[in-house]
Enzyme design. Sequence first.
Site, PDB file in Angstrom:
ATOM      1  N   CYS A  87      25.940  43.053  67.036  1.00 63.50           N
ATOM      2  CA  CYS A  87      26.852  43.920  66.267  1.00 63.50           C
ATOM      3  C   CYS A  87      27.201  45.179  67.082  1.00 63.50           C
ATOM      4  O   CYS A  87      27.908  45.084  68.067  1.00 63.50           O
ATOM      5  CB  CYS A  87      26.241  44.252  64.923  1.00 63.50           C
ATOM      6  SG  CYS A  87      27.433  44.879  63.738  1.00 63.50           S
ATOM      7  N   HIS A 204      24.299  38.903  62.509  1.00 62.76           N
ATOM      8  CA  HIS A 204      22.954  39.468  62.609  1.00 62.76           C
ATOM      9  C   HIS A 204      21.867  38.397  62.479  1.00 62.76           C
ATOM     10  O   HIS A 204      21.350  38.192  61.380  1.00 62.76           O
ATOM     11  CB  HIS A 204      22.741  40.500  61.495  1.00 62.76           C
ATOM     12  CG  HIS A 204      23.498  41.771  61.709  1.00 62.76           C
ATOM     13  ND1 HIS A 204      23.022  42.796  62.481  1.00 62.76           N
ATOM     14  CD2 HIS A 204      24.699  42.179  61.250  1.00 62.76           C
ATOM     15  CE1 HIS A 204      23.898  43.789  62.489  1.00 62.76           C
ATOM     16  NE2 HIS A 204      24.928  43.442  61.755  1.00 62.76           N
ATOM     17  N   GLU A 206      18.852  38.705  63.349  1.00 65.48           N
ATOM     18  CA  GLU A 206      17.590  39.379  62.993  1.00 65.48           C
ATOM     19  C   GLU A 206      17.477  39.598  61.485  1.00 65.48           C
ATOM     20  O   GLU A 206      16.405  39.883  60.981  1.00 65.48           O
ATOM     21  CB  GLU A 206      17.451  40.686  63.778  1.00 65.48           C
ATOM     22  CG  GLU A 206      18.167  41.902  63.220  1.00 65.48           C
ATOM     23  CD  GLU A 206      19.681  41.879  63.394  1.00 65.48           C
ATOM     24  OE1 GLU A 206      20.242  40.833  63.768  1.00 65.48           O
ATOM     25  OE2 GLU A 206      20.308  42.927  63.124  1.00 65.48           O
TER      26      GLU A 206
END
Lengths: 234, 85
Positions: A87, A204, A206
């Site tokens: 990002c 994302h 994560e």
Amino acid sequence: MKVGIVVFPGSNCDRDAFYAASITDGLEAEFLWHGDRAIPSDIECVVLPGGFSYGDYLRSGAIARFSRIMPEVARFAERGKPVLGICNGFQILTEAGLLPGALLRNAQQRFICRRVFVRVESTSTPFTSVLAHGQLLSLPIAHGEGRYYASPDVLEELEANGQVVFRYTDPNGAVTLEANPNGSANNIAGISNRAGNVVGLMPHPERACQALLGSEDGCGIFRSLVHYFENVGV
Amino acid sequence: MPQYRATITVTLRPAILDVQGKTVEHALHSLGFSEVRHVRIGKHITLDLDAPDEQTAQERCAQMSQQLLANPVVEDYTIALEETA
């Protein structure tokens, strides 16, 4: 294997990245400070996390790329070590010239926060080595400036060299206009540099590493890193 | 040394969709300004600098624009200089 996560003023996914790396068998995480002048020698991978570094002043990533640690990150990348930008981290990598192109305001002029599907287009990066070509991942996106742009000749080069790593698709894996959340060129969600060791993506992974969070599809990106070190080495 | 005030205007390249400009254009149309076309939105940056002459000031501003103020991948810039002292 130690993953260094760079904390910039305004990073807000640094702890998510730290957590995702920590729960991956074979990985340990450590925070690196944007003002550091060196990357510790036991760090094998650098992650530039998501967020709004320096308040996105001027352009997303434009100020962060002048952080003291960034010349070190560039040298680290030059040595072939894996670097992942998620990002805002992707935006920083393009601003720094470590990845080609730029990320512009979403075509719909809106901040988008939702889950999307991306298709794995390249498995020859340290972050996709255990994934299958064509595999679909369900990952969250959360950005206002994620419209990938590159000039037509750069796009052609990216496609020809297999540098497109992730592409937005519909739930069936089809690359359609409707499945493109932000107007990115060729539905591009993530790319790599020519060597493949530097990868940037807008989604994302994560934030998708535990069933409790709605998806574990992001785990593969971190597991790939372990596989890469065990099998390919650096 | 002479002082200059530079006005640097940064805009998205003409070929690139300017979604802010499009949105403002639609808003102007809905206000009745139907004659409006091609709204583009950019950044207006002013700064003061010392330079021995105007050409040097121009060159310094161009370097600033290329390295930081504009992203040459997607943006163009223009520089206007005014001698202030």
